[in-house]
Design an enzyme around this catalytic site. Sequence first.
Site: not given
Ligand code: NAD
Length: 257
Positions: A151, A164
Site C-alpha cells: 500500500s 496496518y
Molecule cells: N482499497 C484501497 O484503497 C487499497 C489501498 C492500498 C492497498 N490496498 C490493498 O489491496 C487489497 C484489496 O483491498 P480492497 O480494498 O479490495 O479490500 P477488501 O477488504 O475488499 O478485500 C480484502 C479481501 O480479503 C479477504 N480476506 C480477509 N482476511 C482473509 C483471510 N484470512 N483469508 C482469505 N481472505 C481474507 C476479505 O474477505 C476481502 O474479500 C488489500 O491487500 C489491501 O490492503 C487497498
Amino acid sequence: MPDPGAARTEGAGRTVFVTGAAGGLGRSFAVGFAQRGYQVAVADLNSEGAAETAELVRAEGARAWSGAVDVTDPVSATDAAAAVAEFGGGRIDVLVNNAAMYANVTRSPLEDIDPDEWDRVMAVNLKGPWLMVRAASPHLPEGARVVNMSSATIYSGSEQWLHYVASKGGVIAMTRVMAKELGRRGITVNAIAPGFTLTEASYGLMSDAENYGVDRGALRRASQPEDIVGAALFLASSDSSFISGQTIVVDGGRQFI
Ligand SMILES: NC(=O)c1ccc[n+]([C@@H]2O[C@H](COP(=O)([O-])OP(=O)(O)OC[C@H]3O[C@@H](n4cnc5c(N)ncnc54)[C@H](O)[C@@H]3O)[C@@H](O)[C@H]2O)c1
C-alpha cells in the site's frame, strides 16, 4: 501496428490465482486477467463472494475456479494451492497475494491499538502472503510470477494505523527476499502499492471517500479499482520478465518515492 487481438490471448494456457477475491480489488484483478485470456482461480474467507467473482470471470469467457481459503492457516493455504494447481493442469503461473485486513483495521493512536488486533493484522497481511507463496511454491513453474499487495500508505506513514502500515511495509521487505529466493527458479516476485482506491471497503472508511486525496495527486482524480489492474497484468506478462523485487506505486502521482 499493435494487434488488437493479442491482449486477449496474452494469458492463454496460463492460470492466475487471486486471493481475497470476494470483491474489491481482488474481483477487479480476476476480471482483468480473464479479459486477457487467463484461466482464473479465486479464493477468499468469503467463499460465496469468491463464487460470484468466478461467475463474472466465466461471463468474460474464461475458465474459473473458486473456493474458500484462510490465508492465516497453513493447511487451508496448502489445500487451496493444491486445488488451484489441479485446476491449472499442475501449475500456478501467477499468484496475486491480495487478501488482507484493510478497512476493518481499527484506526487509533498507537497507545490504544489492541495487541490482539495487531497480531491478527500481521497474521493476515504479512504471514498470509508468506503462507500462500510457501503453499504455491511446489506448483510454480519456471517463469511464474508472484504479485504481493502492499500500500502507498507506507510512504505517507498514515497516522493512527500503525499495525496496518507496518504490515504493508513488511510486504515490501518480504517481496525482496522472495524475489531472491524464487529468482533462482526464474520466478519474479514484485509488489504493487496502490493509493487510496474506491473499493466498497474504502467507502466504508470515510464519508467523503470520492474526494479523499484527489487534490494531492498529479492526475487530480480518484482511483478506481480498474486503475490498479494494469500493474498486475504487466507484472504477470512477458513485458516484465526482468523486473523482480520491485514495488510499483499506483496512485495517480501522489507519492514520489
Ligand atoms: N482499497 C484501497 O484503497 C487499497 C489501498 C492500498 C492497498 N490496498 C490493498 O489491496 C487489497 C484489496 O483491498 P480492497 O480494498 O479490495 O479490500 P477488501 O477488504 O475488499 O478485500 C480484502 C479481501 O480479503 C479477504 N480476506 C480477509 N482476511 C482473509 C483471510 N484470512 N483469508 C482469505 N481472505 C481474507 C476479505 O474477505 C476481502 O474479500 C488489500 O491487500 C489491501 O490492503 C487497498
